[in-house]
Scaffold this motif. Structure first.
Motif, PDB file in Angstrom:
ATOM      1  N   PRO B 331      40.972   7.193  -8.264  1.00  0.00           N
ATOM      2  CA  PRO B 331      41.286   7.212  -9.698  1.00  0.00           C
ATOM      3  C   PRO B 331      42.063   8.463 -10.066  1.00  0.00           C
ATOM      4  O   PRO B 331      41.934   9.502  -9.427  1.00  0.00           O
ATOM      5  N   ASP B 332      42.877   8.340 -11.095  1.00  0.00           N
ATOM      6  CA  ASP B 332      43.537   9.509 -11.664  1.00  0.00           C
ATOM      7  C   ASP B 332      42.720  10.090 -12.808  1.00  0.00           C
ATOM      8  O   ASP B 332      42.988  11.200 -13.270  1.00  0.00           O
ATOM      9  N   PHE B 333      41.760   9.310 -13.256  1.00  0.00           N
ATOM     10  CA  PHE B 333      40.953   9.738 -14.386  1.00  0.00           C
ATOM     11  C   PHE B 333      39.605   9.022 -14.298  1.00  0.00           C
ATOM     12  O   PHE B 333      39.536   7.876 -13.863  1.00  0.00           O
ATOM     13  N   VAL B 334      38.553   9.731 -14.715  1.00  0.00           N
ATOM     14  CA  VAL B 334      37.209   9.154 -14.657  1.00  0.00           C
ATOM     15  C   VAL B 334      36.587   9.206 -16.048  1.00  0.00           C
ATOM     16  O   VAL B 334      36.636  10.247 -16.710  1.00  0.00           O
ATOM     17  N   ILE B 335      36.047   8.077 -16.493  1.00  0.00           N
ATOM     18  CA  ILE B 335      35.280   8.081 -17.741  1.00  0.00           C
ATOM     19  C   ILE B 335      33.846   7.695 -17.411  1.00  0.00           C
ATOM     20  O   ILE B 335      33.618   6.686 -16.721  1.00  0.00           O
ATOM     21  N   ILE B 336      32.905   8.507 -17.852  1.00  0.00           N
ATOM     22  CA  ILE B 336      31.506   8.113 -17.709  1.00  0.00           C
ATOM     23  C   ILE B 336      31.075   7.460 -19.014  1.00  0.00           C
ATOM     24  O   ILE B 336      31.123   8.082 -20.070  1.00  0.00           O
ATOM     25  N   SER B 337      30.694   6.201 -18.949  1.00  0.00           N
ATOM     26  CA  SER B 337      30.072   5.533 -20.086  1.00  0.00           C
ATOM     27  C   SER B 337      28.615   5.949 -20.026  1.00  0.00           C
ATOM     28  O   SER B 337      27.805   5.373 -19.320  1.00  0.00           O
ATOM     29  N   SER B 338      28.324   6.991 -20.791  1.00  0.00           N
ATOM     30  CA  SER B 338      27.108   7.749 -20.518  1.00  0.00           C
ATOM     31  C   SER B 338      25.999   7.432 -21.502  1.00  0.00           C
ATOM     32  O   SER B 338      25.740   8.177 -22.430  1.00  0.00           O
ATOM     33  N   GLY B 339      25.359   6.292 -21.295  1.00  0.00           N
ATOM     34  CA  GLY B 339      24.091   6.074 -21.981  1.00  0.00           C
ATOM     35  C   GLY B 339      23.034   6.908 -21.285  1.00  0.00           C
ATOM     36  O   GLY B 339      23.089   7.107 -20.076  1.00  0.00           O
ATOM     37  N   PHE B 340      22.095   7.431 -22.080  1.00  0.00           N
ATOM     38  CA  PHE B 340      21.007   8.188 -21.452  1.00  0.00           C
ATOM     39  C   PHE B 340      19.690   7.433 -21.590  1.00  0.00           C
ATOM     40  O   PHE B 340      18.637   8.046 -21.732  1.00  0.00           O
ATOM     41  N   ASP B 341      19.779   6.100 -21.559  1.00  0.00           N
ATOM     42  CA  ASP B 341      18.537   5.334 -21.708  1.00  0.00           C
ATOM     43  C   ASP B 341      17.874   5.006 -20.378  1.00  0.00           C
ATOM     44  O   ASP B 341      16.832   4.360 -20.350  1.00  0.00           O
ATOM     45  N   ALA B 342      18.473   5.468 -19.266  1.00  0.00           N
ATOM     46  CA  ALA B 342      17.741   5.413 -17.996  1.00  0.00           C
ATOM     47  C   ALA B 342      16.917   6.692 -17.822  1.00  0.00           C
ATOM     48  O   ALA B 342      16.194   6.848 -16.835  1.00  0.00           O
ATOM     49  N   ALA B 343      17.004   7.587 -18.799  1.00  0.00           N
ATOM     50  CA  ALA B 343      16.355   8.894 -18.675  1.00  0.00           C
ATOM     51  C   ALA B 343      14.832   8.784 -18.775  1.00  0.00           C
ATOM     52  O   ALA B 343      14.301   7.916 -19.472  1.00  0.00           O
ATOM     53  N   GLU B 344      14.169   9.647 -18.089  1.00  0.00           N
ATOM     54  CA  GLU B 344      12.723   9.796 -18.208  1.00  0.00           C
ATOM     55  C   GLU B 344      12.369   9.935 -19.692  1.00  0.00           C
ATOM     56  O   GLU B 344      12.938  10.765 -20.396  1.00  0.00           O
ATOM     57  N   GLY B 345      11.465   9.092 -20.167  1.00  0.00           N
ATOM     58  CA  GLY B 345      11.020   9.216 -21.548  1.00  0.00           C
ATOM     59  C   GLY B 345      11.630   8.199 -22.498  1.00  0.00           C
ATOM     60  O   GLY B 345      11.183   8.078 -23.635  1.00  0.00           O
ATOM     61  N   ASP B 346      12.635   7.459 -22.049  1.00  0.00           N
ATOM     62  CA  ASP B 346      13.232   6.455 -22.926  1.00  0.00           C
ATOM     63  C   ASP B 346      12.397   5.178 -22.832  1.00  0.00           C
ATOM     64  O   ASP B 346      12.266   4.591 -21.755  1.00  0.00           O
TER      65      ASP B 346
END
Lengths: 709, 709
Positions: B331-346
């Motif tokens: 890739p020339d560019f990376v986008i993280i679709s960054s949900g944090f609902d896999a996080a501990e506590g969700d």
């Protein structure tokens, strides 16, 4: 099957209590724009400006470099040595220093080793390691033996050089080696003490071959081992575990030896081994040397069985082995024993690691130990390659991301993948991370056969041969041919019913057929119901039956259940000699014979053709060896057999047979017969690919022709 | 075998020419201390001070945050909604902004969204995405449908909210969604244009569920998809390929749809799927959805079959799948679709990803595309968890190394490993990097069975059953019992010779036995000579024969070679009913029967016991199901059969049977019989572990006792 999908927001009411607390503790503005705008009350939150809570980014990268380490050099004894200098050349460290300056990572226009080298890197002065420090790893005898070279005359130095194991000496060697060693110590200390975020020690002579009792491989003192002991001793609270990652193309026997029984140091080395043929070539560098006593599991050798490995193999080794293992080890500090002789362009290493791959590996290691890392130079003999590689590593240390790999589509060499799987399997006894990894399929078989199991197991091979017999008996009336004198299963040899009347006979000599199965990736168990037996010899057998030839089918078991020292190759040889001497020779009508060999078993044919003069009967031999070893014909009865064999044999190998590796354009020698490389991958595909060529060859030798001609 | 080790320095003379050039081009001082000191001549090298050739480290990290995105909120309709607010809460972005300030990554004491936020991060102003931009992904109808909410009254808004798929609206929703979308665009642009080294867009509403034609899952416009299209359109020279890595716990159906046929965008999503039960729960989120036409291979769903996954599963997915694939994609560019609902506590995500694991993943992704990366917030509903996770990610962006994982010794869940292997297998058609990876063992079997192969293959299962028959016939005189009416192989049922005279009969009903094999990790081929058939029922069979019971041995093939729609379970049921109705009932001396079931085949027993009243004869049933599904007894003839079955049955499961996962302390329901969990792993070990308990249970039911009693 219809499944019920819960609305996204309904899921969270599972834990209302949690939400409640959140909500009561901090009901800030903006929660609902209408209510926010109407009541207008806003709880003002003030977050005082504070020093950024980041420990790493603001610090510089440490650099240890000292021109005095260039005084250790090989004494020239001929013009030849002048134009083709010893590879461990003083310019090695200079060229690295220079490329750092050329790229603005350091500021030192005259390259003299300035004290202030700019904003990105911090100079770490080298100093001679003390005797006390060196003695933490080396014996007094060893220290003395190096010290004494400082006072030797030229004669003595040359003699000392001659008698060592790949080392050389001049009067500066002792001081140089102490500086190199002390430089690595100081580079490590600077990181542990938080003066720099990480560091690189551009030092020589290298250290990783120097064993506690002996110099070797251009190394006088074991720099990294001494530094490791030093850190463990002086910072016991902050550094309890050290990872040493040695990517020099040679095994770091000295470092390994220093910590072989130590669980505080995980030593991982990636190096060429090649069955012990590559320097240093002791069994200590083998993949199964995993450490002893307390240190069991804390030594890991990833050993390339071939040269010419590169980025794809190193990236695989890192992602499959190094990183999972290292994370599980939880080092407080990481030292890279950084030889750059696996780099593209190094003629000693003959490998192809790109500068950006060194960057990627460094980047990965940076994720360990909160970035506490020191890179210490070891080997690397192409001045250009080590400079570019070191530059790439230094950029990562400073904070740059790695460059793209030049060829990320390249697949790793099969031999390397197999080795990585072996390493995973052997290390999986010690590390959780390998529990479900590749290479562990079949784990159960190797590890857990207990006494109580024996009663309810039987060998798969026997079941398969019985099935073959049943099919051949049913379809073609084949019968069992008993063998005297040799202990093999009774159905080892089958033959067509009228074998005594046949003029032309095809003798198939093969291993047990292949099984294509989908193994459970977790347990390694095979599901028989989705597995098939692929008996590629069947095509040849049918062909022979269709042409009304007699057929003898020899199945050589690859192992025998009850015999530990069984060898399939030797058995194949015994069977063939026995079959020839006691049976084939005496067949009343026999006139022409051709052999078809498959797999390991084919060596029985080659053995027979060298040990008996079969030329009046045998017209040709066609073999498919897959990736199994080639067998040379040894002409015991008559020298001319070699020529005859070359003329009358075809030996098809797999596309990936080792004989072609590194030998793209070189044919195997004549004694192996006419060896041809298939374009396909896998024995079964090979036999399909070359079916026509093989059978036509036999027909020609019989002076018959195929139907299509 | 003795191998010859070449001295280390001799190896390099292999390529003298190379060395020569090196040597002539630059013979600098210090090469040999004696010559250096004596001639004293020194070629002075000057390296002018230059701007550091590093593009990344000196730049700041971009941050997009705008308080106006908090105006989009759910309209309260009850006190309940006030104390337990909707999870997609306006405070989500505020809490992330606040924790960045608290840790000194930004300077904004009043948290109002200042323009100058200090030395580490650069404020990127959000702006509303234009219609033109949004229309690159969405339809005009969709855009209009969102626009119209800005002018609705409360009634209409509530109605619109009610009718949507997990979305809500107020009058600010349209503007908020445009700001969120424009914020991601600007955050990406700032990186591509080199104003920042990377960026994080702390925006809401999220975007990845919004499909071209429809809002959904709290998402109105597909922020990341719009930004991706924008970048590809506006910077065609510098950005040709974009990687979108979506680690939100939900599948990003909107993003996937936008690029499903596009080879310029590699979309990789890691999410809970659970057979489609987890939101959004369409087949589009399945692991076998790999993209179509030009986009084939450019979509990758890594789908967790269970909740409660965490660091070990994510690290494995990254090292085994994401990173190799992403590197190969270049890739020339990376986008993280960054949900944090896999996080501990969700509580919606119910997973356990630690903040440091988010750091590690970000660190790994930073090695792609020369660090050009934008992190865009998606979901995540625990305010504490998203703040901590985002802080950890932001630190990596700035240049910090990740923290240690809290529990690096933890092994991943088996279900997750199996899924990763499935993903590898299906993606290996498109990506070189998976060629030799785990999960590809057996690859050949699945992919390459051609017509021409069929002629020379036969099923392994048949070979094994024949071998069993041969052994049982030889040792115990067993014979074949023909079955009428059902098409199964003739040796499916074997029985002891005097079955018509037996009073007590044990009926073994089992799958084909296990094979323990060492598969070739490269080709997936099994070596029969080192493989064994483990027939664990043999212990039970011998026990029955020793006790002079009659034995009927039923082998239910798991598949039939010729039948595509064959089901082993249904066949087992048919066989057992048939056997009972036509044979066992009519045995003249029969008085007591016990069943022993093994594997899938055991369902035949349960089926029979529910469909016939066998209680006068059948005294007990003992089964070993391994990790195969449990089968409930459906009492068709008499309700009391359920109680009877629970009392007279034992069902042993593997330690890792799914029925115990997430149910550590909960027993399966009564209709499954008395289900007990073995401590061992693997069917064969289970049967060994519980041999005595199982046989004693049968003896008790016969009112007999074992010898040891």
């Amino acid at each position: 099957m219809s499944v019920e999908v819960v609305k996204k927001e309904e899921m969270h009411t599972l834990d209302r209590k949690h939400k409640l607390e959140d909500s009561q503790s901090e009901l800030v503005d903006g929660h609902d724009s209408s209510s926010w705008q109407s009541n207008g009350k806003k709880k003002q939150v003030i977050v005082p400006i504070c020093t950024p809570k980041i420990h790493y980014t603001p610090l510089k990268t440490g650099l240890c470099y000292d021109v005095r380490m260039r005084y250790h050099a090989k004494i020239f004894t001929s013009y030849f040595e002048y134009i083709d200098p010893h590879p461990e050349d003083p310019r090695r460290i200079y060229r690295i220093y220079k490329i750092l300056a050329e790229n603005g990572l350091i500021k030192d226009p005259t390259l003299i080793g300035a004290d202030d080298i700019g904003d990105l890197m911090l100079k770490i002065p080298a100093r001679a390691a003390t005797d006390e420090e060196i003695l933490q790893v080396h014996s007094k005898e060893h220290l003395d033996s190096i010290e004494k070279v400082s006072k030797m005359n030229r004669e003595q130095l040359l003699k000392e050089t001659e008698s060592g194991d790949s080392v050389y000496f001049n009067n500066d060697s002792y001081f140089g080696a102490k500086l190199s060693c002390g430089g690595v110590i100081e580079a490590c200390k600077a990181v542990v003490e938080g003066r720099v975020k990480n560091s690189i020690a551009v030092v020589r002579p290298p250290g990783h071959h120097a064993e506690p009792e002996a110099a070797g491989g251009f190394c006088l003192f074991s720099n990294v081992a001494v530094a490791t002991q030093n850190i463990l001793k002086n910072y016991p609270e902050s550094v309890r575990r050290i990872l040493i990652l040695d990517w020099d193309i040679h095994h770091g026997n000295g470092t390994q030896k220093a910590f072989y029984e130590d669980d505080r140091v995980l030593y991982i080395s990636i190096h060429r081994y090649e069955g012990g043929k590559y320097y240093p070539g002791t069994i200590h560098g083998r993949y199964d040397q995993v450490g002893e006593s307390k240190g069991a599991g804390f030594n890991c050798n990833i050993t390339w069985p071939v040269a010419e490995v590169g980025d794809s193999e190193y990236m695989l080794a890192f992602e499959e082995v190094v990183m999972p293992m290292a994370r599980e080890f939880r080092p407080d500090f990481v030292i890279i024993s950084s030889g750059f002789d696996a780099a593209e362009g190094d003629t000693i290493g003959r490998c192809h690691v790109s500068p950006s791959c060194y960057g990627h590996m460094t980047h990965m290691l940076k994720s360990l130990a909160r970035g506490n890392m020191c890179v210490a130079l070891e080997g690397g003999y192409s001045l250009d390659a080590i400079a570019k590689s070191a530059l790439s590593v230094a950029k990562i240390l400073i904070g740059e991301p790695p460059d793209e790999l030049p060829d990320p589509k390249k697949t790793p060499k099969i031999e390397a993948v197999e080795m990585i799987n072996k390493v995973i399997r052997i290390q999986s006894k010690h590390w959780n991370c390998f529990k479900y990894k590749n290479g562990n399929a079949g784990y159960k078989f190797n590890e857990e056969i207990t006494e109580s199991l024996i009663s309810r197991t039987f060998p798969l091979q026997k079941a398969i041969r019985e099935e073959q017999l049943r099919q051949l008996a049913k379809n073609y009336g084949f019968i069992t041919l008993p063998l005297n004198e040799i202990e093999v299963p009774e159905d080892t040899i089958l033959c067509s019913p009228d074998i005594f009347q046949e003029k032309t006979i095809i003798i198939l000599v093969h291993d047990t057929p292949e099984i294509w199965a989908a193994g459970d990736t977790i347990t390694g168990l095979i599901d028989p119901s989705t597995s098939i037996i692929v008996d590629s010899t069947l095509d040849f057998l049918k062909w022979a039956v269709d042409r009304k030839y007699g057929v003898i089918d020899v199945n050589v078991p690859q192992s025998l259940y009850e015999q530990d020292n069984y060898s399939a190759m030797i058995t194949a040889q015994e069977i063939l000699l026995n079959l020839w001497d006691n049976f084939i020779k005496f067949l009343p009508s026999i006139a022409k014979v051709a052999f078809i060999g498959v797999g390991d078993a084919y060596s029985g044919i080659v053995h027979l053709l060298g040990h008996r003069d079969t030329r009046t009967l045998v017209k040709s031999s066609v073999s498919f060896v897959g990736r199994k070893p080639l067998k040379p014909l040894v002409p015991l009865v008559d020298e001319s057999l070699s020529d005859w064999y070359f003329k009358n044999s075809l030996v098809f190998t797999d596309k990936n047979h080792p004989c072609w590796v590194d030998n793209e354009n070189k044919k195997p020698r004549k004694k192996f017969g006419r060896v041809l490389r298939c374009e396909s991958d896998g024995l079964s595909s090979n036999m399909q690919e070359r079916f026509e060529e093989g059978t036509d060859f036999i027909l020609d030798s019989f002076e018959e022709w195929s139907d299509s001609d």
